[in-house]
Write a protein that holds these residues in place. Structure first.
Motif, PDB file in Angstrom:
ATOM      1  N   ALA A  77       0.756  -1.191   0.167  1.00  0.00           N
ATOM      2  CA  ALA A  77       0.181   0.000  -0.178  1.00  0.00           C
ATOM      3  C   ALA A  77       0.940   1.198   0.048  1.00  0.00           C
ATOM      4  N   THR A  78       0.359   2.316  -0.724  1.00  0.00           N
ATOM      5  CA  THR A  78       1.085   3.598  -0.778  1.00  0.00           C
ATOM      6  C   THR A  78       1.189   4.376   0.436  1.00  0.00           C
ATOM      7  N   THR A  79       2.151   4.782   1.027  1.00  0.00           N
ATOM      8  CA  THR A  79       2.106   5.364   2.154  1.00  0.00           C
ATOM      9  C   THR A  79       2.105   7.055   1.741  1.00  0.00           C
ATOM     10  N   THR A  80       1.717   7.898   3.069  1.00  0.00           N
ATOM     11  CA  THR A  80       1.886   9.208   2.708  1.00  0.00           C
ATOM     12  C   THR A  80       3.465   9.657   2.244  1.00  0.00           C
ATOM     13  N   ASP A  81       4.199   9.265   2.928  1.00  0.00           N
ATOM     14  CA  ASP A  81       5.703   9.612   2.569  1.00  0.00           C
ATOM     15  C   ASP A  81       6.075   9.140   0.985  1.00  0.00           C
ATOM     16  N   GLU A  82       5.361   8.153   0.320  1.00  0.00           N
ATOM     17  CA  GLU A  82       5.532   7.900  -0.936  1.00  0.00           C
ATOM     18  C   GLU A  82       4.789   8.814  -1.822  1.00  0.00           C
ATOM     19  N   LYS A  83       3.788   9.105  -1.467  1.00  0.00           N
ATOM     20  CA  LYS A  83       2.897  10.271  -2.121  1.00  0.00           C
ATOM     21  C   LYS A  83       3.555  11.555  -2.487  1.00  0.00           C
ATOM     22  N   ALA A  84       4.566  12.006  -1.407  1.00  0.00           N
ATOM     23  CA  ALA A  84       5.232  13.234  -1.449  1.00  0.00           C
ATOM     24  C   ALA A  84       6.513  13.161  -2.321  1.00  0.00           C
ATOM     25  N   GLU A  85       6.854  11.931  -2.753  1.00  0.00           N
ATOM     26  CA  GLU A  85       8.224  11.822  -3.370  1.00  0.00           C
ATOM     27  C   GLU A  85       8.026  11.983  -4.961  1.00  0.00           C
ATOM     28  N   THR A  86       9.175  12.564  -5.498  1.00  0.00           N
ATOM     29  CA  THR A  86       9.197  12.598  -6.705  1.00  0.00           C
ATOM     30  C   THR A  86      10.417  12.543  -7.233  1.00  0.00           C
ATOM     31  N   GLY A  87      10.476  12.214  -8.814  1.00  0.00           N
ATOM     32  CA  GLY A  87      11.711  11.754  -9.618  1.00  0.00           C
ATOM     33  C   GLY A  87      11.623  10.494 -10.400  1.00  0.00           C
TER      34      GLY A  87
END
Length: 320
Positions: free
Chosen positions: A240-250
């Motif tokens: 499951a996607t976490t909040t931190d992963e939603k904020a990542e870019t790249g």
């Protein structure tokens, strides 16, 4: 005769002097007795006057010593267990099996004397997510939070408290005052003698009773929030996607998102094809058979005409 008269005068003088001395002595004794009585009375009065003064002094000291105790007894109780506090918590835990963890979280709330107020789940194997709203007694709030943390790997936690002691006390005072107003309106309504007064008092009584019901509803709501705390638990699967992963870019994040979108699109496409396949089989086979039959019939006359027609005769050449 002269000598006898002189002697008699001397005796009379001595008697008078003795009587005067006795009178003076008696007067002195009387005066001394009165002075003693007065001094005794003054002593007694002074002692009696000093006793209340001493007692008042001791009483004043006792009152001064007991003043802090009295002030402490009249002051509000500031202990935590005597205050009205609303506890709310939000937490996210990553688990291997979302359904099993959700059942265990519900069991934890039930064992603590609470219940499950809400349950939302989305099942997609490793991407599964469940969100539970647990209502547990305020005294068991911290223990329930710790037990839920042990279900998996905690990703975030947020605990909030709200002290509503003053609001609760204010509501109690307003409810008592409003009840007195309702009772007063009822007494006036019982003594009403005219239709106008009766209608006016009934309207006023209805308005006061509505205000009282509103205050009592607020009090019940506060009592419910303070008695039962709310814990919102999000249980996420391993993928499951976490909040931190939603904020990542790249690049990698974009690649991962594109792959997930491609897989989701292919899943939708295959689902549509699976839904259309029975219709294609049911309608496509007869249509294909009809098409082949029609095409064969069209080719048959052309073949027959080609076989029956004689070959063309070449034209003769003229002499030069």
């Amino acid at each position: 005769m002269t000598t006898m008269g002189a002697g008699m005068d001397g005796r009379v003088g001595r008697r008078r002097a003795a009587a005067l001395a006795a009178t003076t002595l008696a007067a002195a004794l009387v005066l001394s007795g009165c002075g003693a009585d007065d001094s005794g009375a003054r002593d007694t009065t002074g002692a009696a006057a000093e006793a209340p003064a001493v007692n008042r002094g001791e009483a004043g000291r006792d009152a001064a010593a007991g003043a802090p105790e009295a002030a402490g007894a009249g002051a509000p109780d500031l202990r935590v267990d005597q205050r009205a506090i609303i506890y709310t918590g939000t937490m996210r835990v990553q688990v291997d099996d979302v359904d099993a963890a959700a059942r265990e979280a519900a069991a934890v709330a039930t064992r603590a004397g609470g219940f499950v107020g809400g349950d939302q789940r989305s099942s997609a194997d490793a991407d599964a997510v469940a969100e539970l709203q647990l209502r547990v007694p305020a005294a068991r709030f911290a223990g329930v939070v710790e037990e839920i943390t042990k279900l998996g790997r905690q990703q975030n936690r947020e605990i909030n408290t709200q002290d509503v002691t003053e609001e609760t006390v204010d509501l109690d005072a307003r409810i008592a005052s409003q009840r007195a107003r309702v009772d007063s309106a009822r007494r006036l309504l019982a003594r009403a003698t005219s239709i106008t007064d009766l209608v006016s008092l009934e309207n006023e009584l209805g308005r006061r009773e509505a205000d009282l019901a509103s205050l009592e509803a607020k009090k019940r709501r506060l009592a419910d929030l303070t008695a039962l705390s709310t814990i919102t638990v999000s249980l996420a699967g391993p993928a499951a996607t976490t909040t931190d992963e939603k904020a990542e870019t790249g690049f990698l994040v974009g690649l991962r998102g594109g792959w997930k979108a491609f897989v989701a699109s292919m899943t939708v496409l295959l689902t549509v094809l699976g839904a259309l396949l029975p219709w294609l089989v049911a309608l496509g086979v007869p249509l294909a058979a009809v098409f082949l039959l029609v095409r064969r019939r069209r080719r048959s006359p052309a073949l027959a005409a080609g076989v029956s027609a004689p070959p063309p005769v070449p034209a003769a050449r003229s002499a030069p």
